[in-house]
Structure formats: C-alpha cells, structure tokens
Scaffold this motif. Structure first.
Motif, PDB file in Angstrom:
ATOM      1  N   MET A 362      41.305  54.967 -53.732  1.00  0.00           N
ATOM      2  CA  MET A 362      40.627  54.000 -52.865  1.00  0.00           C
ATOM      3  C   MET A 362      41.456  53.683 -51.629  1.00  0.00           C
ATOM      4  SD  MET A 362      37.725  53.478 -54.265  1.00  0.00           S
ATOM      5  CE  MET A 362      37.108  52.059 -53.350  1.00  0.00           C
ATOM      6  N   ILE A 363      42.760  53.536 -51.780  1.00  0.00           N
ATOM      7  CA  ILE A 363      43.602  53.235 -50.620  1.00  0.00           C
ATOM      8  C   ILE A 363      44.096  54.510 -49.938  1.00  0.00           C
ATOM      9  CG2 ILE A 363      45.733  53.024 -51.972  1.00  0.00           C
ATOM     10  CD1 ILE A 363      46.596  50.831 -49.986  1.00  0.00           C
ATOM     11  N   ALA A 364      44.380  55.561 -50.713  1.00  0.00           N
ATOM     12  CA  ALA A 364      44.869  56.803 -50.114  1.00  0.00           C
ATOM     13  C   ALA A 364      43.851  57.391 -49.147  1.00  0.00           C
ATOM     14  CB  ALA A 364      45.195  57.814 -51.211  1.00  0.00           C
ATOM     15  N   SER A 365      42.577  57.221 -49.445  1.00  0.00           N
ATOM     16  CA  SER A 365      41.523  57.786 -48.600  1.00  0.00           C
ATOM     17  C   SER A 365      41.426  57.094 -47.245  1.00  0.00           C
ATOM     18  CB  SER A 365      40.171  57.695 -49.320  1.00  0.00           C
ATOM     19  OG  SER A 365      39.838  56.340 -49.588  1.00  0.00           O
ATOM     20  N   VAL A 366      41.835  55.833 -47.165  1.00  0.00           N
ATOM     21  CA  VAL A 366      41.644  55.082 -45.920  1.00  0.00           C
ATOM     22  C   VAL A 366      42.937  54.718 -45.212  1.00  0.00           C
ATOM     23  CG1 VAL A 366      39.484  54.103 -46.779  1.00  0.00           C
ATOM     24  CG2 VAL A 366      41.602  52.814 -47.062  1.00  0.00           C
ATOM     25  N   ALA A 367      44.081  54.823 -45.871  1.00  0.00           N
ATOM     26  CA  ALA A 367      45.335  54.399 -45.256  1.00  0.00           C
ATOM     27  C   ALA A 367      45.598  55.076 -43.916  1.00  0.00           C
ATOM     28  CB  ALA A 367      46.499  54.625 -46.225  1.00  0.00           C
ATOM     29  N   PRO A 368      45.445  56.421 -43.783  1.00  0.00           N
ATOM     30  CA  PRO A 368      45.688  57.030 -42.473  1.00  0.00           C
ATOM     31  C   PRO A 368      44.780  56.478 -41.383  1.00  0.00           C
ATOM     32  CG  PRO A 368      45.643  58.706 -44.186  1.00  0.00           C
ATOM     33  CD  PRO A 368      45.153  57.432 -44.805  1.00  0.00           C
ATOM     34  N   ALA A 369      43.513  56.234 -41.716  1.00  0.00           N
ATOM     35  CA  ALA A 369      42.578  55.684 -40.729  1.00  0.00           C
ATOM     36  C   ALA A 369      42.965  54.261 -40.362  1.00  0.00           C
ATOM     37  CB  ALA A 369      41.153  55.725 -41.278  1.00  0.00           C
ATOM     38  N   VAL A 370      43.266  53.440 -41.362  1.00  0.00           N
ATOM     39  CA  VAL A 370      43.639  52.042 -41.104  1.00  0.00           C
ATOM     40  C   VAL A 370      44.877  51.973 -40.218  1.00  0.00           C
ATOM     41  CG1 VAL A 370      44.488  49.923 -42.162  1.00  0.00           C
ATOM     42  CG2 VAL A 370      42.603  51.157 -43.222  1.00  0.00           C
ATOM     43  N   PHE A 371      45.896  52.749 -40.535  1.00  0.00           N
ATOM     44  CA  PHE A 371      47.140  52.714 -39.764  1.00  0.00           C
ATOM     45  C   PHE A 371      46.895  53.126 -38.315  1.00  0.00           C
ATOM     46  CE2 PHE A 371      49.759  53.638 -43.847  1.00  0.00           C
ATOM     47  CZ  PHE A 371      49.493  52.356 -44.301  1.00  0.00           C
ATOM     48  N   ALA A 372      46.113  54.203 -38.112  1.00  0.00           N
ATOM     49  CA  ALA A 372      45.833  54.663 -36.748  1.00  0.00           C
ATOM     50  C   ALA A 372      45.031  53.630 -35.969  1.00  0.00           C
ATOM     51  CB  ALA A 372      45.081  55.997 -36.798  1.00  0.00           C
ATOM     52  N   GLU A 373      44.129  52.937 -36.639  1.00  0.00           N
ATOM     53  CA  GLU A 373      43.259  51.965 -35.973  1.00  0.00           C
ATOM     54  C   GLU A 373      43.978  50.669 -35.619  1.00  0.00           C
ATOM     55  OE1 GLU A 373      39.224  53.635 -38.231  1.00  0.00           O
ATOM     56  OE2 GLU A 373      40.350  51.948 -39.057  1.00  0.00           O
ATOM     57  N   LEU A 374      45.191  50.492 -36.131  1.00  0.00           N
ATOM     58  CA  LEU A 374      45.948  49.276 -35.856  1.00  0.00           C
ATOM     59  C   LEU A 374      46.731  49.335 -34.545  1.00  0.00           C
ATOM     60  CD1 LEU A 374      47.413  48.434 -39.401  1.00  0.00           C
ATOM     61  CD2 LEU A 374      45.689  47.126 -38.149  1.00  0.00           C
ATOM     62  N   PHE A 375      46.957  50.561 -33.985  1.00  0.00           N
ATOM     63  CA  PHE A 375      47.870  50.716 -32.857  1.00  0.00           C
ATOM     64  C   PHE A 375      47.190  51.374 -31.659  1.00  0.00           C
ATOM     65  CE2 PHE A 375      50.577  50.522 -36.582  1.00  0.00           C
ATOM     66  CZ  PHE A 375      51.623  49.714 -36.173  1.00  0.00           C
ATOM     67  N   PRO A 376      47.670  51.068 -30.434  1.00  0.00           N
ATOM     68  CA  PRO A 376      47.196  51.780 -29.245  1.00  0.00           C
ATOM     69  C   PRO A 376      47.798  53.179 -29.177  1.00  0.00           C
ATOM     70  CG  PRO A 376      48.897  50.199 -28.646  1.00  0.00           C
ATOM     71  CD  PRO A 376      48.585  49.967 -30.099  1.00  0.00           C
ATOM     72  N   THR A 377      47.215  54.037 -28.358  1.00  0.00           N
ATOM     73  CA  THR A 377      47.585  55.454 -28.321  1.00  0.00           C
ATOM     74  C   THR A 377      49.050  55.685 -27.988  1.00  0.00           C
ATOM     75  OG1 THR A 377      45.333  56.082 -27.707  1.00  0.00           O
ATOM     76  CG2 THR A 377      47.064  57.693 -27.244  1.00  0.00           C
ATOM     77  N   HIS A 378      49.610  54.941 -27.014  1.00  0.00           N
ATOM     78  CA  HIS A 378      50.947  55.260 -26.520  1.00  0.00           C
ATOM     79  C   HIS A 378      52.047  54.996 -27.540  1.00  0.00           C
ATOM     80  CE1 HIS A 378      51.186  50.890 -25.724  1.00  0.00           C
ATOM     81  NE2 HIS A 378      52.488  51.055 -25.726  1.00  0.00           N
ATOM     82  N   VAL A 379      51.722  54.259 -28.612  1.00  0.00           N
ATOM     83  CA  VAL A 379      52.729  53.964 -29.631  1.00  0.00           C
ATOM     84  C   VAL A 379      52.187  54.208 -31.032  1.00  0.00           C
ATOM     85  CG1 VAL A 379      52.173  51.506 -29.969  1.00  0.00           C
ATOM     86  CG2 VAL A 379      54.562  52.282 -30.166  1.00  0.00           C
ATOM     87  N   ARG A 380      51.071  54.920 -31.121  1.00  0.00           N
ATOM     88  CA  ARG A 380      50.377  55.054 -32.409  1.00  0.00           C
ATOM     89  C   ARG A 380      51.213  55.787 -33.460  1.00  0.00           C
ATOM     90  NH1 ARG A 380      45.375  56.607 -30.825  1.00  0.00           N
ATOM     91  NH2 ARG A 380      44.815  54.400 -30.842  1.00  0.00           N
ATOM     92  N   THR A 381      51.831  56.905 -33.095  1.00  0.00           N
ATOM     93  CA  THR A 381      52.589  57.676 -34.088  1.00  0.00           C
ATOM     94  C   THR A 381      53.844  56.936 -34.521  1.00  0.00           C
ATOM     95  OG1 THR A 381      51.819  59.658 -32.936  1.00  0.00           O
ATOM     96  CG2 THR A 381      53.493  59.957 -34.625  1.00  0.00           C
ATOM     97  N   THR A 382      54.601  56.400 -33.553  1.00  0.00           N
ATOM     98  CA  THR A 382      55.820  55.672 -33.896  1.00  0.00           C
ATOM     99  C   THR A 382      55.491  54.370 -34.606  1.00  0.00           C
ATOM    100  OG1 THR A 382      56.696  56.541 -31.818  1.00  0.00           O
ATOM    101  CG2 THR A 382      58.046  54.934 -32.981  1.00  0.00           C
ATOM    102  N   GLY A 383      54.496  53.659 -34.097  1.00  0.00           N
ATOM    103  CA  GLY A 383      54.117  52.381 -34.696  1.00  0.00           C
ATOM    104  C   GLY A 383      53.636  52.530 -36.117  1.00  0.00           C
ATOM    105  N   THR A 384      52.979  53.639 -36.403  1.00  0.00           N
ATOM    106  CA  THR A 384      52.555  53.938 -37.770  1.00  0.00           C
ATOM    107  C   THR A 384      53.718  54.449 -38.609  1.00  0.00           C
ATOM    108  OG1 THR A 384      50.306  54.473 -37.077  1.00  0.00           O
ATOM    109  CG2 THR A 384      51.050  55.391 -39.165  1.00  0.00           C
ATOM    110  N   GLY A 385      54.480  55.404 -38.040  1.00  0.00           N
ATOM    111  CA  GLY A 385      55.472  56.127 -38.824  1.00  0.00           C
ATOM    112  C   GLY A 385      56.688  55.333 -39.218  1.00  0.00           C
TER     113      GLY A 385
END
Length: 442
Positions: A362-385
C-alpha cells in the motif's frame, strides 16, 4: 510493469502540450526498472547470502559473531546513502536525471564485482573485512543516488493521472530483483548445498549482479531527459543565479521532514520482513534455507502482483488512504505476525511475510509519487533523496542487525514495539500532509 495504450501515450506528461511516444515510455520503464532492480538485487543478495559468506570475511571460529559483523557492514553501507543521495541528487538536479542514473548504476556494479572477486579471511586475514567494507561503501554511495534519481525520472515521465500506477513500477522492479536474488539462493543451495555456498557459491550472485549492471548502464545511456527537467533547466539558464540546492532543501524542509517520517516506519517494516526475517530463520532458528527462500519468493510474487493495483487505487482515491492502511494495519498486526512467524514452521513464516508485504504494498506503490509531488523540479531529486537516505540509514540499515541481535537474546518483542512506534509516526505524518494526487510536477 504498467502499460499504456496509444491514447494514454499521447496524453500530457508533466507539462501541458508535451507528448511522449510509446517507445519513449517503454524505454523509461525498462531503463529505470532494470537499474532499480539491480540495486535491490545487490542489497538482497547481501542479506540472503550473509550467513554463507560471513566466515569468509571474518574469523570463522565464532559463527554468530561473524554473521553480526557482516550485518553491521550491511548497516554501514546504508550509512553512505545520504552522501550518495546528495552527490547524485545534486548531479540530477543540475545536469539531468539520466546522467545521474548512468553513473550510479556503473558505480554500484563495480562494488558488486569487487565483493564477488574479493579474497577471503583465510588468505589475507582481516584485510578481507576491509575489502568487503570498501565495496559496501561504494555500493551505498551509488545506491543512495539510484532510487531518488530513477523515481524522480519516472514520476516526471508519467501522465499525472496515472502517476501512482506508473511509479509503483519502482517497487515492482525492485521486488523482481529480490525474487531473482532469492531464486539464485534457492538454486545454488539445491545444487551445491550449504558447504558449497560457504566455500565459493556465494560469489556467483555478486559477479552476475556486476555484469548485469554493466548492461543496464548501456540501456540507460539511450534514455531521453524528462521534459520537466529540460523546461526548468532552460528557464534558469539565462537567470543571473541558479537556486542553491541546499537552500532549496531548506525552503522545503517541511516536505523533507515528511519524507523522513513516512520512510521510518516503511523501511523498518520492509527490512524486517524481507531481509531480517529470512536471515534470522536460516542462521539462528536453523530452518531449511531452501524452504525459507522459496517461502520468500512466493510472498514477493504476491507483492509484485498487487503493487500496480495499489498504485491505481491511489490514482482514484488519493495517496493518503494507502499510507494510513499500511501504517495502522501493520501496527495492529505487528505482534500477531511475529507470533505466527516464530511458531516454528516454514509455512507460518511464509504466511506472515505474505500478509506483511500486502500491507507494505500500500505504501510502496505510492511512496515514489508522494515524494516527487512534495518538491519543486529544481530540488526534487535531492529533496527526495537526502531525507529518504537519512531515514533508511538510521532505521532501515540497522534493522537486520538490531532484529537479529535482540532475537538472539530472546527480546524480539522490544524490536516489535519499536517498529509499531515508527508505524504510528508514519500514520501521523500522512494525516498532517496535503493530498498530492495528480499534482502537476512544476
């Protein structure tokens, strides 16, 4: 893996008017999937084969001590993930997602080959332990950047209304890597037995992982960059000063905190049931290794089957219900599942792992989407990672060692209480977070 019809393939990606061909979509899914599968394969191979190669890198006179030392290096490897997340995340946010994905898979492959070809304790003494440590640090650095880069790439490529289903492919591919690793364990155990695995058979999966990683590197070189990154990169190319990555993380510190809170319960639960539980069953309770690994394969195949369904569900009803079902459901079932797994039989262990993985899906299926949707593009990878890697290093990387050590002292209940507390934290975080379903990635 999600598939798209021609109509879906012509729909907008992450920006109005942007169209991505079916061929590019397939490349995106395969390119991210095979590299991500290899990351999970590497980590799972280490966990599965730790009981067999522990005495090859540490003093064989004390078997339990050697296993614990091997699992401690497993945790140390996780400690490099925050550094890797920052290094590769910054690279992805500055130079592109594709470049970061190519370099990370190449470095991870080198670490896998180093373990497969490493000399043993019997031949070079304690220096063998150092070789293992350095190889795991290299893999930790690479894999710290692999997941945020690939999940950001896939989230930015996916149609917004299908993002949950698409990004579930991250854990579908990861679980496939785990199944391959486990089946290798089953096959090698059946073919060569415990003695053969301890002598040299443990090397085979590491060498294969390194070779497949080189193949994945060439596949990723053919990927196209995401439209979201290209648009953001172009818009800032003429600006007097590009925004600082560190400043971007600080400006989005609430989102970073949410990533840590959501990951804590998720990673401990996942590691406990997919790495620590089989390792404990084989090395401490002495259950038949082949039977334990087959039970895990069945649980993982069911996990793979339900992941896209859970992702599609989140595209319909939102991300928050998925996370709540996971956090509260696993908190309630934690002790009953522990009792079931410890009741003495392989089938009970397999059933407990299956039930746990159904909730984890239930969480594994949505975690990547949720994390990406929390950040703007210019910091999305670092802000998530970076926050994700910190949480995984602090909580997930220590799970196999902590669980095995407590269980060897008949104190498994303390670990379960710790897990429940983190699950409740994750539930509280999602309750206080905004719903991000189908949010445009700008």
């Amino acid at each position: 893996m999600p598939e798209s019809s021609p109509e879906e393939a012509a729909q907008p990606g992450t920006a109005p008017g942007h169209r991505r061909s079916s061929r590019d979509q397939r490349r995106a899914l395969i390119g991210t999937g095979i590299g991500n599968a290899l990351e999970w394969y590497d980590w799972h191979v280490y966990g599965i084969f730790a009981p067999f190669f522990a005495k090859q890198f540490f003093n064989p006179d004390n078997e339990l001590s050697a296993v614990l030392a091997t699992l401690a290096i497993f945790a140390v490897g996780f400690g490099m993930r925050p550094i890797g997340a920052f290094v590769f995340g910054r690279l992805a946010d500055r130079k592109g997602r594709r470049l970061a994905m190519v370099i990370s898979i190449g470095l991870g492959s080198a670490g896998s080959l180093a373990i497969g070809l490493a000399p043993t304790y019997a031949s070079i003494g304690a220096a063998a332990s150092l070789v293992l440590l350095l190889a795991r640090l290299t893999q930790g650095l690479a894999h710290g950047g692999e997941l945020p880069s690939s999940q950001t790439y896939l989230a930015e490529t996916a149609p917004p209304e299908r993002r949950g289903r698409w990004t579930s492919a991250i854990y579908v591919s990861g679980a496939c890597g785990m199944v391959i690793a486990t089946m290798l364990g089953v096959g090698l155990a059946a073919l060569y037995g415990t003695e053969g695995l301890e002598a040299w058979g443990w090397r085979v999966p590491f060498i294969l992982g390194g070779l497949f990683g080189i193949y994945a590197l060439f596949l990723r070189r053919r990927l196209t960059e995401t439209h979201a990154f290209e648009e953001e990169h172009t818009s800032h190319s003429t600006a007097p000063q590009r925004p600082s990555v560190l400043r971007g993380i600080w400006q989005n510190r609430a989102a970073a905190g949410r990533v840590i809170g959501l990951t804590a319960g998720f990673t401990v639960t996942y590691q406990a049931w997919t790495v620590a539980a089989p390792t404990y069953a084989i090395s401490v309770t002495k259950l038949d290794s082949t039977a334990v690994l087959l039970a895990e394969v069945v649980a993982l195949l069911i996990f793979i089957a339900v992941l896209p369904l859970c992702g599609s569900l989140s595209d319909r009803i939102g991300r928050r219900p998925n996370v709540l079902i996971f956090g509260l459901g696993m908190a309630v079932l934690a002790y009953p599942l522990l009792l079931l797994a410890r009741s003495g039989g392989v089938w009970q262990l397999g059933l407990a792992m299956t039930i746990a993985l159904l909730f984890i899906a239930m969480i594994a299926s949505v975690a990547p989407a949720v994390f990406a949707e929390l950040f703007p593009t210019h910091v999305r990878t670092t802000g998530t990672g970076v926050p994700y890697a910190i949480a995984v290093a602090l909580f997930g990387g220590t799970t196999p060692y902590l669980q095995t050590w407590l269980a060897s002292h008949n104190a498994q209940g303390y670990f379960t209480a710790y897990n429940i507390a983190l699950l409740l934290v994750s539930a509280l975080v999602i309750l206080t977070s905004p719903e991000t379903r189908a949010k445009p990635l700008e």
